[in-house]
Design a protein around this motif. Structure first.
Motif, PDB file in Angstrom:
ATOM      1  N   GLY A  24       0.961  -1.072   0.058  1.00  0.00           N
ATOM      2  CA  GLY A  24      -0.132   0.026  -0.140  1.00  0.00           C
ATOM      3  C   GLY A  24       0.959   1.329   0.166  1.00  0.00           C
ATOM      4  N   ILE A 106      -4.840   2.937  -6.623  1.00  0.00           N
ATOM      5  CA  ILE A 106      -4.609   1.542  -5.935  1.00  0.00           C
ATOM      6  C   ILE A 106      -4.960   2.032  -4.625  1.00  0.00           C
ATOM      7  N   VAL A 107      -5.793   1.126  -4.158  1.00  0.00           N
ATOM      8  CA  VAL A 107      -6.049   1.292  -2.576  1.00  0.00           C
ATOM      9  C   VAL A 107      -5.702   0.337  -1.776  1.00  0.00           C
TER      10      VAL A 107
ATOM     11  N   LYS B  20      -4.704   7.548   3.179  1.00  0.00           N
ATOM     12  CA  LYS B  20      -4.348   6.071   2.788  1.00  0.00           C
ATOM     13  C   LYS B  20      -5.275   5.609   1.313  1.00  0.00           C
ATOM     14  N   VAL B  21      -6.580   6.077   1.538  1.00  0.00           N
ATOM     15  CA  VAL B  21      -7.450   5.755   0.483  1.00  0.00           C
ATOM     16  C   VAL B  21      -7.160   6.751  -0.776  1.00  0.00           C
ATOM     17  N   SER B  22      -6.854   7.930  -0.529  1.00  0.00           N
ATOM     18  CA  SER B  22      -6.734   8.968  -1.630  1.00  0.00           C
ATOM     19  C   SER B  22      -5.480   9.069  -2.297  1.00  0.00           C
ATOM     20  N   LYS B  23      -4.440   8.956  -1.444  1.00  0.00           N
ATOM     21  CA  LYS B  23      -2.992   8.875  -1.925  1.00  0.00           C
ATOM     22  C   LYS B  23      -2.389   7.546  -1.964  1.00  0.00           C
ATOM     23  N   GLY B  24      -2.946   6.670  -1.440  1.00  0.00           N
ATOM     24  CA  GLY B  24      -2.664   5.436  -1.373  1.00  0.00           C
ATOM     25  C   GLY B  24      -1.317   5.295  -0.336  1.00  0.00           C
ATOM     26  N   ILE B  25      -0.967   6.363   0.291  1.00  0.00           N
ATOM     27  CA  ILE B  25       0.114   6.146   1.297  1.00  0.00           C
ATOM     28  C   ILE B  25      -0.134   7.052   2.406  1.00  0.00           C
ATOM     29  N   PRO B  26       0.009   6.450   3.477  1.00  0.00           N
ATOM     30  CA  PRO B  26      -0.041   6.913   4.831  1.00  0.00           C
ATOM     31  C   PRO B  26       0.681   8.470   5.026  1.00  0.00           C
ATOM     32  N   THR B  28       3.205  11.419   6.511  1.00  0.00           N
ATOM     33  CA  THR B  28       4.393  11.354   7.577  1.00  0.00           C
ATOM     34  C   THR B  28       3.756  12.305   8.721  1.00  0.00           C
ATOM     35  N   ARG B  65       6.363   6.861   7.450  1.00  0.00           N
ATOM     36  CA  ARG B  65       4.905   6.635   6.952  1.00  0.00           C
ATOM     37  C   ARG B  65       4.602   5.185   7.435  1.00  0.00           C
ATOM     38  N   GLU B  68      -0.137   2.165  10.401  1.00  0.00           N
ATOM     39  CA  GLU B  68      -1.066   0.959  10.011  1.00  0.00           C
ATOM     40  C   GLU B  68      -2.467   1.058  10.647  1.00  0.00           C
ATOM     41  N   THR B 105     -11.630  -0.750   3.517  1.00  0.00           N
ATOM     42  CA  THR B 105     -11.682   0.560   3.769  1.00  0.00           C
ATOM     43  C   THR B 105     -12.567   1.342   2.735  1.00  0.00           C
ATOM     44  N   ILE B 106     -12.399   0.486   1.627  1.00  0.00           N
ATOM     45  CA  ILE B 106     -12.897   1.496   0.593  1.00  0.00           C
ATOM     46  C   ILE B 106     -14.369   1.498   0.830  1.00  0.00           C
TER      47      ILE B 106
END
Lengths: 207, 207
Positions: A24, A106-107, B20-26, B28, B65, B68, B105-106
């Motif tokens: 992810g 990608i989610v 996480k959903v929109s950018k795909g990455i947590p 910082t 990042r 979780e 989560t979606i």
DNA sequence: TAAAATACCATACATTTGTATGGTAAAATT
DNA sequence: AATTTTACCATACAAATGTATGGTATTTTA
């Protein structure tokens, strides 16, 4: 037309995509270096620069893990295996039966899964309809009867999976479509993952 | 039982999920701080520690990042709304209608939404099947044609909603079932909410 | 055959990042 | 009334991270 990536560059791009799909989150230079056995990050750095120069990724300088894969279809274009395509003669498949799938952003899902929007009605007897979003887990071995996402040449299909002696059969539940039969060694074929769930928003109408 | 988050902690958790959903990455710590207007990362750091202590996230120390979110389901458990509905009819009357499910989560959705497991095939022509899980938003006014969840006497039904002059009609898409007609003042009738989405797990067989 | 691209290595360095520590103030809890 | 929790601030620091620079060797291209 974008410049061709070298084999190693392809592998790195592959890894970038894999990581984003499975974890992810894009890897750091260090993580890439470790994965490929490089002794320092500079090597990775140079590969990334080369890949970016060819237009396949975009880096946000200074930010960690900020590697953006800019070629959406990238997920479905030749992976290393597929790159060696077609030494032999392609099988006769039924092009009309192949559903193409859009890979949305990608989610990250609970179990490393990702999403695909389904187009076409070849699975309507499995209660999956055009416009539905399937949740795909790439880390599971497909079992007979499960619904899988597979890459076949340049298209992705969502179909029911059956493993036979020397071939794999991808079956549509919709009797209008004939099964796709793949010989085991067919190069441009790859199981992407298993559909573990289906989601449908009631706001959007099925296409 | 997990401890309740404070308002701010909720907002931060929300932001984590959103990113996480929109950018795909947590994000910082710095990014979170910027988003919330904090002048340093330590504030975020402490919020994250509090949230982690309460069990909603898990941090991989030292890694960037590596936040979780561990409690997706948290967003989907039955909400107080149902309790209110049940003022006249205790919740225990239709225990089978209510269930908790692990949702990706979606399918994160409006606050106060909850899930119901559908039983029966009265909506199969609307592509909703027995065993499917519908996501219900109790905060929307039903419009004609929308699929709603209603309580009628001691049963919860999922049907398509039509408002007429002096009555409300609940229609099944399955022609085997006749529409339910409710006079507006009918006491034990209440619209619980509107179905905004459908989810189906492929692991569990439809009941 | 010369030049360019590729594929690595090593070292150095400024930022970014996560984290530890200490402090203030207000609100909630005991 | 005393204590804890919450919600911020500031500073400091080690590790992680991205990047720049220079080097060697091989392969590809011109």
């Amino acid at each position: 037309m974008k410049k061709e990536l070298t084999e190693i560059q392809k592998k790195i791009l592959d890894y970038l995509i894999d990581q984003k799909v499975s974890k992810g989150i894009p890897p750091t230079l260090a993580e890439i270096a470790k994965h490929f056995g490089y002794k320092n990050r500079a090597t990775v750095q140079q590969h990334l620069q080369a890949i970016e120069k060819k237009g396949y990724i975009k880096k946000n300088p200074k930010l960690s893990r900020a590697i953006e894969v800019t070629v959406e279809e990238k997920f479905f274009i030749p992976r290393p295996i597929l790159g060696e395509v077609a030494a032999g003669n392609p099988l006769t498949i039924y092009p009309d039966a192949i559903d193409t799938v859009e890979l949305p952003t990608i989610v990250r899902m609970p179990k490393d899964s990702f999403l695909l929007r389904v187009k076409g009605d070849s699975l309507k007897d499995a209660y999956i309809f055009s416009g539905d979003i399937v949740i795909v887990n790439p880390n599971l071995e497909p079992k007979n009867g499960q619904i899988v996402v597979a890459i076949l040449d340049d298209a992705a299909v969502v179909k029911r999976f059956y493993k036979k002696k020397n071939e794999i059969e991808l079956v549509s539940e919709n009797p209008e479509y004939k099964p796709i039969v793949i010989e085991k060694k067919y190069p441009s074929f790859k199981i992407v993952g298993i559909v573990i769930g289906v989601y449908r928003s009631m706001n959007k109408k099925a296409v």
